[in-house]
Design a protein around this motif. Sequence first.
Motif, PDB file in Angstrom:
ATOM      1  N   HIS A 176       0.832  -1.194   0.000  1.00  0.00           N
ATOM      2  CA  HIS A 176       0.000   0.000   0.000  1.00  0.00           C
ATOM      3  C   HIS A 176       0.871   1.251   0.000  1.00  0.00           C
ATOM      4  CE1 HIS A 176      -3.224   2.670   0.849  1.00  0.00           C
ATOM      5  NE2 HIS A 176      -3.024   2.767   2.131  1.00  0.00           N
TER       6      HIS A 176
ATOM      7  N   VAL B 275       1.664   5.042   0.309  1.00  0.00           N
ATOM      8  CA  VAL B 275       0.968   6.130   0.992  1.00  0.00           C
ATOM      9  C   VAL B 275       1.577   7.499   0.707  1.00  0.00           C
ATOM     10  CG1 VAL B 275       0.093   4.628   2.798  1.00  0.00           C
ATOM     11  CG2 VAL B 275       2.250   5.816   3.164  1.00  0.00           C
TER      12      VAL B 275
ATOM     13  N   SER C 116      -7.226  15.457   3.581  1.00  0.00           N
ATOM     14  CA  SER C 116      -8.257  14.680   4.250  1.00  0.00           C
ATOM     15  C   SER C 116      -7.641  13.466   4.942  1.00  0.00           C
ATOM     16  CB  SER C 116      -9.324  14.246   3.246  1.00  0.00           C
ATOM     17  OG  SER C 116      -8.694  13.706   2.117  1.00  0.00           O
TER      18      SER C 116
ATOM     19  N   GLY D  94      -6.230  10.086   6.018  1.00  0.00           N
ATOM     20  CA  GLY D  94      -5.575   9.027   5.256  1.00  0.00           C
ATOM     21  C   GLY D  94      -4.751   9.513   4.087  1.00  0.00           C
TER      22      GLY D  94
ATOM     23  N   GLY E 295      -1.879  10.929   4.183  1.00  0.00           N
ATOM     24  CA  GLY E 295      -0.440  10.734   4.386  1.00  0.00           C
ATOM     25  C   GLY E 295       0.244  11.842   5.174  1.00  0.00           C
ATOM     26  N   LYS E 296      -0.532  12.713   5.816  1.00  0.00           N
ATOM     27  CA  LYS E 296       0.047  13.842   6.553  1.00  0.00           C
ATOM     28  C   LYS E 296       0.930  13.380   7.712  1.00  0.00           C
ATOM     29  CE  LYS E 296      -4.071  15.360   7.674  1.00  0.00           C
ATOM     30  NZ  LYS E 296      -4.927  14.304   7.105  1.00  0.00           N
ATOM     31  N   SER E 297       0.378  12.495   8.544  1.00  0.00           N
ATOM     32  CA  SER E 297       1.160  12.009   9.687  1.00  0.00           C
ATOM     33  C   SER E 297       2.417  11.318   9.199  1.00  0.00           C
ATOM     34  CB  SER E 297       0.349  11.012  10.514  1.00  0.00           C
ATOM     35  OG  SER E 297      -0.789  11.628  11.026  1.00  0.00           O
ATOM     36  N   THR E 298       2.238  10.473   8.208  1.00  0.00           N
ATOM     37  CA  THR E 298       3.372   9.710   7.698  1.00  0.00           C
ATOM     38  C   THR E 298       4.484  10.633   7.237  1.00  0.00           C
ATOM     39  OG1 THR E 298       1.797   8.028   6.992  1.00  0.00           O
ATOM     40  CG2 THR E 298       4.013   7.909   6.071  1.00  0.00           C
TER      41      THR E 298
ATOM     42  N   GLU F 126      -1.662  16.945  14.469  1.00  0.00           N
ATOM     43  CA  GLU F 126      -3.022  17.182  14.968  1.00  0.00           C
ATOM     44  C   GLU F 126      -3.071  17.390  16.481  1.00  0.00           C
ATOM     45  OE1 GLU F 126      -6.149  14.927  13.332  1.00  0.00           O
ATOM     46  OE2 GLU F 126      -5.008  14.273  11.580  1.00  0.00           O
TER      47      GLU F 126
HETATM   48  N1  LIG Z   1       1.485   1.498  10.470  1.00  0.00           N
HETATM   49  C1  LIG Z   1       0.764   1.456   9.345  1.00  0.00           C
HETATM   50  N2  LIG Z   1       0.595   0.301   8.676  1.00  0.00           N
HETATM   51  C2  LIG Z   1      -0.112   0.241   7.539  1.00  0.00           C
HETATM   52  N3  LIG Z   1      -0.719   1.291   6.981  1.00  0.00           N
HETATM   53  C3  LIG Z   1      -0.616   2.483   7.590  1.00  0.00           C
HETATM   54  C4  LIG Z   1       0.129   2.618   8.802  1.00  0.00           C
HETATM   55  N4  LIG Z   1       0.078   3.920   9.184  1.00  0.00           N
HETATM   56  C5  LIG Z   1      -0.660   4.552   8.255  1.00  0.00           C
HETATM   57  N5  LIG Z   1      -1.082   3.694   7.297  1.00  0.00           N
HETATM   58  C6  LIG Z   1      -1.879   4.046   6.111  1.00  0.00           C
HETATM   59  O1  LIG Z   1      -1.199   5.069   5.430  1.00  0.00           O
HETATM   60  C7  LIG Z   1      -2.099   6.018   4.914  1.00  0.00           C
HETATM   61  C8  LIG Z   1      -1.719   7.397   5.373  1.00  0.00           C
HETATM   62  O2  LIG Z   1      -1.853   7.440   6.771  1.00  0.00           O
HETATM   63  P1  LIG Z   1      -1.575   8.745   7.621  1.00  0.00           P
HETATM   64  O3  LIG Z   1      -1.758   8.357   9.036  1.00  0.00           O
HETATM   65  O4  LIG Z   1      -0.273   9.324   7.239  1.00  0.00           O
HETATM   66  O5  LIG Z   1      -2.747   9.697   7.153  1.00  0.00           O
HETATM   67  P2  LIG Z   1      -3.187  11.101   7.740  1.00  0.00           P
HETATM   68  O6  LIG Z   1      -3.222  12.024   6.595  1.00  0.00           O
HETATM   69  O7  LIG Z   1      -2.331  11.454   8.895  1.00  0.00           O
HETATM   70  O8  LIG Z   1      -4.658  10.804   8.206  1.00  0.00           O
HETATM   71  P3  LIG Z   1      -5.467  11.330   9.494  1.00  0.00           P
HETATM   72  O9  LIG Z   1      -5.975  12.680   9.171  1.00  0.00           O
HETATM   73  O10 LIG Z   1      -6.559  10.324   9.634  1.00  0.00           O
HETATM   74  O11 LIG Z   1      -4.506  11.303  10.654  1.00  0.00           O
HETATM   75  C9  LIG Z   1      -3.481   5.570   5.348  1.00  0.00           C
HETATM   76  O12 LIG Z   1      -4.081   4.909   4.278  1.00  0.00           O
HETATM   77  C10 LIG Z   1      -3.224   4.637   6.471  1.00  0.00           C
HETATM   78  O13 LIG Z   1      -4.206   3.637   6.532  1.00  0.00           O
END
Ligand SMILES: Nc1ncnc2c1ncn2[C@@H]1O[C@H](COP(=O)(O)OP(=O)(O)OP(=O)(O)O)[C@@H](O)[C@H]1O
Lengths: 225, 262
Positions: B24, B26, B45, B47, B49-52, B182
């Motif tokens: 997957h 991201v 929005s 998911g 990928g902001k946190s990542t 956040e």
């Molecule tokens: N440890 C993990 N293992 C597998 N997939 C992950 C993991 N962490 C995040 N993901 C996936 O990576 C994608 C991006 O996740 P991320 O947490 O970066 O999104 P986000 O923008 O921070 O969302 P949110 O606003 O919900 O916090 C999502 O599809 C999530 O399901």
Amino acid sequence: MQRTLTILYEFRDTLLYGLGVTISLSALSMLAALVVGLVAALGMLSRRRWVRAPATFYVEFCRNTPILVQLVWVHYAWPEIFGLKFTAFYSSLVALTLQTSGYLAEEYRGGIEAVDKGQVEAAKSLGMTHARLMARIVLPQAIMRSVPGLLNQFVTCFKSTSIVSVIAVPDLMYQAGLIVSATFLTMPIYTIVAIIYFVVVFAISRSVRWLTRKLPTTGYFGAAA
Amino acid sequence: MTEAADSMAPAIAFRTVSKSYGQHQVLFDVSAEIPRGATVAVLGSSGSGKSTLVRCVNRLEDFQGGEIGVGDVRLAPGVATRGARKLNDRQVAKYRTDIGMVFQSFNLFQHLTVLKNLIEAPVGVLGWSKEKAVARARDLLAKVGLPDKEEAYPSRLSGGQQQRIAIARALMMEPSIMLFDEPTSALDPELTGEVLSVVKELALGGRTSLIVTHELTFARDVASHVMVLDHGRLVEFGPAKEIFRAPRSERTRRFFESGGLR
Ligand SMILES: Nc1ncnc2c1ncn2[C@@H]1O[C@H](COP(=O)(O)OP(=O)(O)OP(=O)(O)O)[C@@H](O)[C@H]1O
Ligand SMILES: [Mg+2]
């Protein structure tokens, strides 16, 4: 009843000596197992495979062999396998430590894994190395969490000691056997022994239960309540 | 490199960063140069990928493609380097001391009092004297409006109080970069204000910050730059003024509308 008390009084020194051996054996092996179990638990959670594999094997071995088998194995086989020959007391100590450390390792591991991963990430982001964050953040919380489980294992360990009489360690059980073979008072002596074990184990497990209930009102547990 | 050129160098440079969790993917080729001193609102929005992305900066996450330059450190898949030298685990830990992070779930150390939460890393990691650390901790506690909570355990505090402590804990290290993931999303609406004002008054000045947030009004208020992620792709990056006035991508415009802006 009168007769039983007389017999108890007559052999008090022999029985008390046995009880002393039983208590010191369980206390010493518990102390050793508290340390060995922690090391084994850390080993099982290591990021290095060559640490993790032997630690996991050790714990599985200790938990999945009967105490009697371990005892006999340590006492009669270690002299040949490792060139280690112990007195019966020390063989018992080693065997009980093996057994108990296996269970304690699992208690510790549960405690460590239950520590919130977010705190680990916070510790990392503050620049802590793995060793430092384990020592300062994870273990203090994991050990506090493990205390009830550790105390319960102490009860199990105490009961397990009765097996050591098979290699002639003069514990309570063994001393009782001596008295029986000298006097043929089989029923009263073994009844007395059963009562002594019951009283001691009951006292220990009640204290454990009391401590476990007391614990959540101290330190940061108190704050959480 | 001359000093002038050095101060022009971006604080954080994402160069075609890609990341997958297993099959997957991201993050897709994210490139952006964050100027020194910028306050970047990271929007998108759930998911997207902001946190990542933010967690890659302090190496809480590794990634599979591209690189991130942070000061003189270069993060690449599976390896971090400074000049020609590979950083070992200890040096990566040291690298993180200059990057503060504030989490959605506060992540205070539950077994330590507030004061000890604050001084743990400065004393243990940076080697400050206890007196120095305590003095700075008291100063920060006063600034976040919690001077009387030194001896409290985290579980006794409200979410807003815990988050203000967590911000103070990160600032103790005097980092030149701050990451916020956040910081108010786990809070009741009436508590977000106290946290956001601490972020604004205390955490942003004089350093580079990345703030993941869903608080668009706050973002418009404090951000110098905006990044918008959509399904792992950077669809917008630039000065906040321009982007809030006239988003370049349709995606961003819809995102602002759904967030009640304009
Ligand atoms: N440890 C993990 N293992 C597998 N997939 C992950 C993991 N962490 C995040 N993901 C996936 O990576 C994608 C991006 O996740 P991320 O947490 O970066 O999104 P986000 O923008 O921070 O969302 P949110 O606003 O919900 O916090 C999502 O599809 C999530 O399901
Ligand atoms: Mg997120």
